[in-house]
Design an enzyme around this catalytic site. Structure first.
Site, PDB file in Angstrom:
ATOM      1  N   ASP A  50       9.141   9.957 -15.205  1.00 32.35           N
ATOM      2  CA  ASP A  50       7.797   9.510 -14.845  1.00 32.35           C
ATOM      3  C   ASP A  50       6.958   9.254 -16.096  1.00 32.35           C
ATOM      4  OD1 ASP A  50       8.993  10.965 -12.694  1.00 32.35           O
ATOM      5  OD2 ASP A  50       7.053  11.209 -11.743  1.00 32.35           O
ATOM      6  N   ASP A  62      -0.344   4.918 -11.330  1.00 28.73           N
ATOM      7  CA  ASP A  62      -1.123   5.987 -10.681  1.00 28.73           C
ATOM      8  C   ASP A  62      -1.428   7.123 -11.655  1.00 28.73           C
ATOM      9  OD1 ASP A  62      -1.504   4.835  -8.214  1.00 28.73           O
ATOM     10  OD2 ASP A  62       0.209   5.817  -7.274  1.00 28.73           O
ATOM     11  N   ARG A 104       6.569  18.795   1.026  1.00 23.92           N
ATOM     12  CA  ARG A 104       5.960  17.471   0.907  1.00 23.92           C
ATOM     13  C   ARG A 104       5.724  16.818   2.264  1.00 23.92           C
ATOM     14  NH1 ARG A 104       6.232  15.411  -4.457  1.00 23.92           N
ATOM     15  NH2 ARG A 104       7.814  16.397  -5.779  1.00 23.92           N
TER      16      ARG A 104
END
Length: 426
Positions: free
Chosen positions: A102, A134, A294
């Site tokens: 990421d 993001d 999640r």
């Protein structure tokens, strides 16, 4: 194979020679680098505005100017606030493969990583494991830069999809507002184009037949059969077979046939596999179970890692998806202080979580920061299955900017999400 893992990548038409800014070839298996902050002139040292090459042929000089332009602009201009192959099998005895986790719009750390690892070239492949946008303030520049590398060296740069390459996440965690702010009245059009790019990104890669990479990780087996339908494709229906009620690991063949064009839920039918690949997490508990933390994807244990590696004759699984904030909530698993963790060690190999955004997240509601390092992995011949970990600290100081999302109140993506709002956002 087709879909997520198509085969037969052609060679690049004009492979670049390796740049001289590559790291020391004798680097140890684990290194940490402290980036220096470059001096920035108040006058533009680059060609601005940027323009697409007249013949649509990208060059190394053009990409280096793009890097300089993004870096300079982020520090000097006013801040505005308001499918292709993923089977990497043409490695040779001189090749290296750099795997990146990421990056979340942290442009300056990405620029450092590219300099530290060495630019993509004929003998240096890059696999990016998703979550380009993001949270960070430069998701657009980061994604466009990596797309430029992809166009320039399509069979040396591989951009996989992360869970944040979706309509829901980008509408909640800042990327949509970032694009609208930076492109003004053309922002909606540019944002739609970005979503279209997200739809085409591969879900996973296989490197030299020995390494599986994906953003979230493993996935379930989904058997589907078409139900009775009337004439016309519009009335076609897909129903799940009864055996899919029992969770079991999916195969690479199923992954190759999975839909990757879906941006958001509902996670059902053909959408289950991409949902798992993008959102699932490892655990130290044996078995395969729903990811209730999640609300999307799966949790898989060391036994599943062993089964997957052994069945497909693999040695490594490299996944991303979890930063230092997520790992704080995951008892039994290592933290992300160094930018990576080795989560499972099993007879057939290892499972690694790789995170390449140091000092993450850029915007944080509390004064105490994680101050984590980022990392990338280098894989070398002959088998490309022995990872070299390269940790690095964040580039400082960051340009002062405001966030494009409400980071104080927004729900973390590693917490149970509002699935209803995800469905209505499509």
């Amino acid at each position: 194979m087709s879909g997520s893992l198509p085969s037969g990548p052609p060679s690049d038409p004009k492979p670049a020679t390796c740049a001289t800014n590559s790291p020391d070839e004798t680097a140890t298996t684990s290194t940490t680098t402290t980036p220096s902050t470059p001096e920035v002139s108040s006058l533009s040292p680059v060609q601005i505005p940027l323009s697409w090459p007249p013949d649509s042929s990208l060059t190394l000089d053009w990409i280096q100017n793009l890097i300089a332009a993004f870096d300079w602009s982020s520090k000097n201009l006013p801040h505005l606030n308001s499918l292709q192959s993923s089977l990497i099998d043409d490695c040779n005895e001189n090749s290296k493969v750099v795997v990146v986790g990421d990056v979340h719009g942290q442009l300056h750390d990405v620029l450092f990583l590219l300099q530290d690892a060495g630019f993509p070239c004929e003998d240096r492949f890059f696999v990016f494991n998703g979550d380009y946008v993001d949270r960070g303030a430069w998701g657009l520049e980061t994604f466009l830069l990596l797309l430029a590398w992809k166009v320039f060296l399509p069979q040396r740069v591989y951009l996989l999809r992360g869970n944040h390459e979706s309509k829901y996440c980008t509408s909640v965690y800042g990327f949509e507002k970032e694009v609208l702010a930076k492109y003004g009245d053309k922002g909606k059009h540019v944002y739609r184009k970005c979503l279209g790019c997200f739809e085409g990104l591969p879900l996973a890669s296989i490197i030299a037949g020995h390494v599986y990479t994906a953003h979230g990780g493993l996935f379930r087996s989904v058997s589907i059969t078409p139900s009775k339908r009337t004439k016309g494709k519009k009335n076609r229906r897909i129903s799940l077979n009864s055996e899919t009620k029992l969770l079991c690991l999916g195969s690479l063949e199923e992954l190759s046939k999975a839909r990757r064009s879906v941006l958001d839920p509902p996670w059902e039918g053909l959408n289950l596999i991409p949902g798992d690949v993008l959102w699932s997490d490892p655990t130290m508990k044996s078995g395969l179970s729903p990811n209730t933390e999640r609300g999307i994807g799966l949790l898989w244990g060391p036994d599943c890692t062993e089964d997957f590696l052994k069945k497909f004759q693999l040695k490594l699984i490299i996944r991303s998806h979890e930063g230092p904030d997520a790992r704080e909530k995951r008892p039994g698993l290592g933290g992300m202080d160094e930018g990576y963790t080795i989560d499972h060690v099993v007879p057939s190999g290892k499972l690694i979580t790789l995170f390449s955004a140091p000092d993450y997240p850029q915007f944080q509601a509390t004064e105490d920061r994680h101050k984590n390092k980022g990392a990338y992995i280098v894989l070398k011949p002959p088998r490309f299955d022995v990872p070299e970990f390269h940790s690095f600290e964040a580039v400082t100081p960051r340009p002062v900017v405001k966030a494009y999302y409400d980071y104080e109140d927004v729900i973390d993506s590693d917490e149970e999400l509002d699935l209803a709002s995800m469905v209505t956002s499509t």
